[in-house]
Scaffold this motif. Sequence first.
Motif, PDB file in Angstrom:
ATOM      1  N   GLU A 112       4.734 -26.979 -21.965  1.00  0.00           N
ATOM      2  CA  GLU A 112       5.951 -27.148 -21.382  1.00  0.00           C
ATOM      3  C   GLU A 112       7.037 -27.114 -22.426  1.00  0.00           C
ATOM      4  N   VAL A 113       7.834 -26.113 -22.549  1.00  0.00           N
ATOM      5  CA  VAL A 113       9.015 -25.952 -23.561  1.00  0.00           C
ATOM      6  C   VAL A 113      10.041 -26.948 -23.179  1.00  0.00           C
ATOM      7  N   GLU A 114      10.214 -27.953 -24.071  1.00  0.00           N
ATOM      8  CA  GLU A 114      11.522 -28.918 -23.771  1.00  0.00           C
ATOM      9  C   GLU A 114      12.487 -28.553 -24.262  1.00  0.00           C
ATOM     10  N   ALA A 115      12.767 -27.900 -25.523  1.00  0.00           N
ATOM     11  CA  ALA A 115      14.065 -27.285 -25.999  1.00  0.00           C
ATOM     12  C   ALA A 115      13.478 -26.183 -27.136  1.00  0.00           C
ATOM     13  N   ALA A 116      14.439 -25.077 -27.002  1.00  0.00           N
ATOM     14  CA  ALA A 116      14.102 -23.960 -28.034  1.00  0.00           C
ATOM     15  C   ALA A 116      15.615 -23.248 -28.622  1.00  0.00           C
TER      16      ALA A 116
ATOM     17  N   LEU B  73      10.661 -27.712 -29.298  1.00  0.00           N
ATOM     18  CA  LEU B  73       9.919 -28.872 -29.131  1.00  0.00           C
ATOM     19  C   LEU B  73       9.255 -28.486 -27.653  1.00  0.00           C
ATOM     20  N   TYR B  74       7.923 -28.776 -27.671  1.00  0.00           N
ATOM     21  CA  TYR B  74       7.126 -28.598 -26.543  1.00  0.00           C
ATOM     22  C   TYR B  74       6.115 -29.660 -26.285  1.00  0.00           C
ATOM     23  N   ARG B  75       5.356 -29.771 -25.351  1.00  0.00           N
ATOM     24  CA  ARG B  75       4.581 -30.700 -24.727  1.00  0.00           C
ATOM     25  C   ARG B  75       3.341 -30.161 -24.251  1.00  0.00           C
ATOM     26  N   SER B  76       2.225 -30.622 -24.612  1.00  0.00           N
ATOM     27  CA  SER B  76       0.827 -30.102 -24.054  1.00  0.00           C
ATOM     28  C   SER B  76       0.308 -31.469 -23.912  1.00  0.00           C
TER      29      SER B  76
ATOM     30  N   LYS C 209       5.074 -31.503 -29.385  1.00  0.00           N
ATOM     31  CA  LYS C 209       4.860 -30.913 -30.694  1.00  0.00           C
ATOM     32  C   LYS C 209       6.369 -30.305 -31.183  1.00  0.00           C
ATOM     33  N   ALA C 210       6.376 -29.714 -32.364  1.00  0.00           N
ATOM     34  CA  ALA C 210       7.637 -28.937 -32.790  1.00  0.00           C
ATOM     35  C   ALA C 210       6.873 -27.860 -33.751  1.00  0.00           C
ATOM     36  N   VAL C 211       7.866 -26.820 -33.741  1.00  0.00           N
ATOM     37  CA  VAL C 211       7.595 -25.830 -34.522  1.00  0.00           C
ATOM     38  C   VAL C 211       8.726 -25.195 -34.753  1.00  0.00           C
TER      39      VAL C 211
END
Length: 84
Positions: free
Chosen positions: A4-8, A55-58, A63-65
Amino acid sequence: MPIEVEAAVYGAVQGSVDVTNKVQSIIDSGQCKFKADSEVFGDPAPGYRKHFVALYRSGDYKKAVACKEHQEVIFSKQHIWVIE
């Protein structure tokens, strides 16, 4: 566990664009790696070097990239890689 992508965001100080929905769409299509560049996200700051951050959730993990323009990003349920 879905990703789930929270923000990009993609861009530079001179201009950026929220690409959260675009990144989620890419991931939902089964593609968890892609090159972060203007071909994918458009060019919000012509003539300037751009960066990508997400920022995303698994599952229970957030997690962040982040990477520079033209680098390949891999969204993983377990690990995060940036390939230069």
